[in-house]
Design a protein around this motif. Structure first.
Motif, PDB file in Angstrom:
ATOM      1  N   TRP A   1       7.898  -1.504  -1.422  1.00 15.11           N
ATOM      2  CA  TRP A   1       7.281  -2.767  -1.837  1.00 15.11           C
ATOM      3  C   TRP A   1       7.385  -3.005  -3.344  1.00 15.11           C
ATOM      4  CZ3 TRP A   1       5.521  -7.056   0.494  1.00 15.11           C
ATOM      5  CH2 TRP A   1       5.532  -7.032   1.886  1.00 15.11           C
ATOM      6  N   VAL A   2       7.010  -2.001  -4.121  1.00 13.33           N
ATOM      7  CA  VAL A   2       6.981  -2.267  -5.563  1.00 13.33           C
ATOM      8  C   VAL A   2       8.388  -2.374  -6.144  1.00 13.33           C
ATOM      9  CG1 VAL A   2       4.709  -1.272  -5.925  1.00 13.33           C
ATOM     10  CG2 VAL A   2       6.708   0.175  -6.154  1.00 13.33           C
ATOM     11  N   LYS A   3       9.342  -1.833  -5.408  1.00 17.48           N
ATOM     12  CA  LYS A   3      10.714  -1.930  -5.912  1.00 17.48           C
ATOM     13  C   LYS A   3      11.386  -3.229  -5.448  1.00 17.48           C
ATOM     14  CE  LYS A   3      14.829   0.952  -6.273  1.00 17.48           C
ATOM     15  NZ  LYS A   3      15.759   0.523  -5.237  1.00 17.48           N
ATOM     16  N   ASP A   4      11.123  -3.607  -4.207  1.00 15.10           N
ATOM     17  CA  ASP A   4      11.883  -4.730  -3.644  1.00 15.10           C
ATOM     18  C   ASP A   4      11.032  -5.854  -3.061  1.00 15.10           C
ATOM     19  OD1 ASP A   4      14.520  -3.856  -4.139  1.00 15.10           O
ATOM     20  OD2 ASP A   4      14.361  -2.414  -2.516  1.00 15.10           O
TER      21      ASP A   4
ATOM     22  N   SER B   1      16.510   1.284  -0.352  1.00 11.03           N
ATOM     23  CA  SER B   1      16.737  -0.095   0.053  1.00 11.03           C
ATOM     24  C   SER B   1      15.425  -0.717   0.497  1.00 11.03           C
ATOM     25  CB  SER B   1      17.745  -0.150   1.202  1.00 11.03           C
ATOM     26  OG  SER B   1      17.078   0.051   2.415  1.00 11.03           O
TER      27      SER B   1
ATOM     28  N   SER C   1      15.516   5.113  -9.154  1.00  9.66           N
ATOM     29  CA  SER C   1      15.781   5.824  -7.890  1.00  9.66           C
ATOM     30  C   SER C   1      16.537   4.904  -6.948  1.00  9.66           C
ATOM     31  CB  SER C   1      14.481   6.281  -7.244  1.00  9.66           C
ATOM     32  OG  SER C   1      13.771   5.167  -6.776  1.00  9.66           O
ATOM     33  N   SER C   2      17.232   5.507  -6.020  1.00 10.36           N
ATOM     34  CA  SER C   2      17.971   4.677  -5.055  1.00 10.36           C
ATOM     35  C   SER C   2      17.073   4.370  -3.873  1.00 10.36           C
ATOM     36  CB  SER C   2      19.223   5.414  -4.591  1.00 10.36           C
ATOM     37  OG  SER C   2      18.837   6.606  -3.965  1.00 10.36           O
TER      38      SER C   2
ATOM     39  N   LEU D   1      10.246   4.057 -10.385  1.00  6.65           N
ATOM     40  CA  LEU D   1      11.206   4.134  -9.278  1.00  6.65           C
ATOM     41  C   LEU D   1      12.477   3.317  -9.526  1.00  6.65           C
ATOM     42  CD1 LEU D   1       8.618   3.708  -6.447  1.00  6.65           C
ATOM     43  CD2 LEU D   1      10.019   5.732  -6.778  1.00  6.65           C
ATOM     44  N   VAL D   2      12.458   2.611 -10.629  1.00 10.53           N
ATOM     45  CA  VAL D   2      13.567   1.687 -10.880  1.00 10.53           C
ATOM     46  C   VAL D   2      14.924   2.395 -10.812  1.00 10.53           C
ATOM     47  CG1 VAL D   2      14.672   0.316 -12.684  1.00 10.53           C
ATOM     48  CG2 VAL D   2      12.272  -0.020 -12.153  1.00 10.53           C
TER      49      VAL D   2
ATOM     50  N   GLY E   1       5.660   1.820  -9.902  1.00 12.61           N
ATOM     51  CA  GLY E   1       6.927   1.302  -9.355  1.00 12.61           C
ATOM     52  C   GLY E   1       8.031   1.321 -10.392  1.00 12.61           C
ATOM     53  N   ALA E   2       7.627   1.112 -11.658  1.00 14.37           N
ATOM     54  CA  ALA E   2       8.628   1.112 -12.727  1.00 14.37           C
ATOM     55  C   ALA E   2       9.351   2.454 -12.781  1.00 14.37           C
ATOM     56  CB  ALA E   2       7.948   0.812 -14.057  1.00 14.37           C
TER      57      ALA E   2
ATOM     58  N   PRO F   1       6.862   2.515  -2.358  1.00 11.55           N
ATOM     59  CA  PRO F   1       8.096   2.350  -3.154  1.00 11.55           C
ATOM     60  C   PRO F   1       8.949   1.180  -2.683  1.00 11.55           C
ATOM     61  CG  PRO F   1       7.761   4.657  -2.614  1.00 11.55           C
ATOM     62  CD  PRO F   1       6.716   3.889  -1.861  1.00 11.55           C
TER      63      PRO F   1
END
Lengths: 49, 624
Positions: B100-103, A39, A36-37, A33-34, A30-31, B98
């Motif tokens: 989930w792990v991002k938000d 929502s 990347s855009s 993806l930080v 996930g890191a 993505p």
């Protein structure tokens, strides 16, 4: 820190310790993806996730 | 000191905010009404700002803020589901993780970031942030505002965290979950799979499938065959209403579709209907078969809720509780003595339930039951209202012409005359409704006696599919003259038959007639609200909760002898129901509506200046 407290509380209450490595691996990925855009709203026909 | 609780639902669909103060609902609203995006799922910033303003509170004045589900528990379900089905579902996994792990795993942080924009005080002064379970939020939204001191609670939807259905008992200020049914076995997702297969959008087309069902031929062999196939192949239904879905036929756990199209095609013998394509009798029969199946399931679940709790009053919430045909059947079945359904039964209602759960289950506040069998929903008129200054502003901005009535009776007499003359009226009064139904404050009204009204409203006003039915709003005291309805239906959540005495006979070849030939055949003296099977989705209008709408219906009765009107939501297809006078005027000017009433101001279409587009006037809405 609050997140780790919450997640530990969840794992201990649900006794789902086996999820911990999966969550850790996902967070590492996930890191990446930080930057990347995107929502929080998933593009999906049914919002199961 | 006043105890206030803010409830929030967001990030899935129909985000909303609700505020409960000393056990009373101060305000509740869906974000889509403010943002003008149908089913808006983003954080309900505008709705939250509104409910706080209505209460005159800031975040630091609250006792707690409650989000309507538990994100970690949902994440657990996702991981375990992917693990159980692996290696299938890799594509779905890669799409969902993505997010989930991002938000979503950091929901607490995400909520705090959004709340910061609403708060004057620093975060350290904010109240606790709570996360009641999804179905507990639904259960709380069904029980606490109900008129019952004790009740069985049934919540049924697609899925929350794990639960898809729960049975609970409510007593005093407590709600206890007693049984649950877990994902992926879900009656909501079963119905959504049929919605998808019949060519409608999941999460918004379920109403259309329900409205299509009566066009099916209930005596025909195909409906019976489809019904048998549902219970032989797709669903293992037990006596207590619990069920197992045969996952060989469904794709929603690991795929990006609801069902496996090829398998369904070989099972039912018809391909998935393409969106907006012709509706053939086979899809009408399919809609009827799944409607009948859902009714059977809901009746068994309700029977179990009564048996498990020993209580014969039932309250319901969850998206499936919006299936008003099933609700009407449940009421007539005699399984329960009384039935009450949260008007915002879908996920938006979770915001209200979360606030209630925080107040009664977490803070242990006492619950007061409204007197005289009234519920605590205040007619579900819980949204923003506007005054004469807003109307004056509107008139200045658009150079609009209106007639102001000091005497409301004179206004209702004029409007009744317009309605009786066949004109279509936009009716905008007081506080906006909470929940998906317009209940006479943001409504489009017409004369139900007119044979052409249904077609005109669908095609010229709402710009939606011609087959879709309209609901009647009827004076509560007159409802027995028109319908066989055992109890009031103030929230348009019960379907009941039109009285035998009002029906007109059908030709012998009626079931074989073409869809629109059947639809436009006169089935009663109130044809615009009599569905193809003589049913109607009724709103009973009560002077106590909506005196203005009641006065209009009374005026119309004096004029026509009928205390009943067609009532449909004030919007066009794909548009959220109007919120402000400007939204209403824009909708009025861009449709073939004849008259608009906002408060005491009456606008005639032929007296308005030519409509000129500005930035928002040209806003188009995606078809739902």
């Amino acid at each position: 820190m609050e997140f780790w407290k919450d997640i530990w509380g969840f794992l201990t209450q649900r006794k789902k310790y086996w999820l911990l490595p999966a969550i850790l691996v996902l967070l590492v990925f996930g890191a990446l993806l930080v930057f990347s855009s995107g929502s929080a709203i998933a593009p999906f026909i049914y919002t199961l996730f | 000191m006043a105890e206030a609780f803010l409830g929030i639902s967001a990030y899935y669909h129909d985000s909303a905010a609700a505020l409960v103060l000393d056990g009373r609902i101060v305000a509740a609203a869906q974000e889509e009404r403010f943002s003008r995006k149908k089913h808006d799922a983003s954080f309900p910033a505008q709705a939250a700002r509104y409910v706080l303003a209505e209460a005159g509170l800031d975040l630091q004045d609250l006792r707690a803020i409650a989000f309507y589900d538990k994100p970690f528990l949902k994440f657990e379900r996702l991981l375990e589901s992917y693990h159980a089905f692996a290696p299938r579902g890799l594509r779905s996994f890669l799409q969902s993780m993505p997010v989930w792990v991002k938000d979503k795993l950091f929901m607490r942080r995400m909520l705090k970031q959004e709340l910061t924009k609403l708060a004057a005080a620093p975060p350290e002064k904010w109240p606790r942030l709570l996360f009641p379970e999804h179905h507990l939020s639904h259960a709380a939204s069904a029980f606490y505002p109900s008129p019952f001191s004790e009740a069985a609670i049934l919540t049924v939807d697609g899925v929350g965290e794990w639960a898809t259905t729960t049975i609970a008992a409510g007593a005093g200020n407590k709600v206890s979950i007693l049984r649950d049914l877990s994902f992926p076995h879900s009656v909501g997702l079963l119905y959504s799979a049929f919605t998808y297969y019949c060519g409608f959008k999941v999460n918004s087309g379920e109403y259309k499938l329900m409205g299509l069902a009566p066009y099916g031929n209930s005596d025909g062999e195909r409906v019976k065959r489809f019904y048998r196939l549902i219970f032989d192949q797709l669903v293992d239904l037990r006596d207590d209403g619990s069920l197992l879905l045969n996952m060989e036929y469904f794709d929603f756990v690991t795929g990006l579709r609801m069902c496996k199209d090829a398998r369904w095609e070989s099972l039912f013998g018809i391909p998935r209907r393409a969106a907006e394509s012709e509706l053939t009798p086979a899809y009408m029969d399919m809609a009827l078969a799944i409607q009948q199946a859902v009714e059977e399931i809901v009746l068994r679940m309700a029977g179990s809720a009564v048996a498990v709790t020993g209580m014969r009053r039932l309250v319901m919430a969850g998206g499936v509780a919006l299936n008003c045909v099933a609700n009407g059947k449940l009421l007539r079945s005699g399984i329960v003595d009384e039935l009450w359904i949260q008007p915002a039964a879908g996920d938006a209602g979770g915001a209200l339930g979360a606030a209630y759960a925080a107040a009664h289950l977490w803070a242990d506040e006492d619950r007061s039951i409204p007197a005289e069998a009234a519920d605590a929903m205040q007619g579900s008129y819980l949204g923003p209202s506007f005054d004469a200054n807003d109307v004056a502003r509107l008139c200045r901005r658009y150079a609009a012409s209106c007639r102001h009535f000091e005497d409301f009776d004179a206004l209702t007499a004029s409007v009744a005359q317009e309605l009786a003359g066949g004109h279509i009226v936009g009716w905008f009064q007081g506080r906006m409704e909470w929940g998906p139904r317009a209940l006479g404050n943001r409504s489009i009204l017409g004369d139900a006696r007119r044979p052409e009204m249904q077609k005109r409203l669908n095609l010229k006003i709402k710009y939606r599919e011609g087959f879709r039915p309209f609901a009647p709003a009827v004076l509560a005291e007159d409802s027995g003259d028109f319908f066989d309805l055992a109890q009031p239906s103030p929230y348009m959540l019960l379907v009941a038959p039109v009285r035998e005495s009002r029906r007109r006979p059908l030709p012998e070849d009626y079931p074989e007639m073409e869809m629109y030939a059947r639809l436009y055949h006169q089935r009663s003296d109130i044809p615009a609200v009599t569905h193809i099977d003589y049913s109607a989705r009724i709103q009973t209008v009560h002077a106590e909760t909506n005196p203005r709408f009641h006065a209009l219906l009374t005026a119309f009765r004096e004029h026509s002898g009928y205390g009943l009107l067609v009532n449909t939501s004030f919007n066009v297809r794909g548009e959220p129901i109007v919120c402000t006078p400007e939204d209403a005027y824009r909708c009025f000017m861009t449709t073939e509506m004849d008259v608009l009433v906002i408060g005491n101001a009456l606008f005639y279409k032929n007296e308005q200046p030519a409509w000129q587009a500005d930035k928002r006037q040209n806003q188009t809405f995606e078809a739902d």
